[in-house]
Design a protein around this motif. Structure first.
Motif: not given
Length: 108
Positions: A50, A58-60, A103
């Motif tokens: 993240y 935000y996450y990958r 993300y």
């Protein structure tokens, strides 16, 4: 063996971790819920990359990882892209920093 429901019984409040009233209001499909549950479980595992952008986490995610981890969806990358685009259009997820290496943030 399932639970027997009678005519006056209320529906389940939650599907996976999501409020069923919200799910119905947003018009989410079962495969979209499965994807969102996968993301929620992945986030909770602590193994998802993240980044903080404008104070929000935000996450990958990669298409390859999702398809490897969710073969039950029985879809190809193009269909996964369409599923994610549908969730984005419904405001359920937000993408930042581009389509290829972006993300994601889950909004419900």
């Amino acid at each position: 063996v399932g639970t027997k429901y009678n005519k006056g019984d209320k529906m389940r409040n939650f599907i996976f971790e999501f409020d069923q009233q919200v799910v119905l209001r947003l018009g989410l499909k079962l495969n979209e819920l499965l994807f969102l549950d996968y993301v929620a479980q992945f986030i909770n595992s602590g193994h998802m990359r993240y980044k903080f952008i404008s104070g929000k986490r935000y996450y990958r995610l990669t298409y390859k990882k999702i398809l490897e981890d969710l073969p039950v969806l029985k879809i190809k990358e193009r269909q996964l892209r369409n599923l994610i685009a549908s969730l984005e259009e419904k405001g359920v997820i937000t993408r930042i920093n581009g389509k290829r290496f972006g993300y994601w943030k889950v909004n419900i």
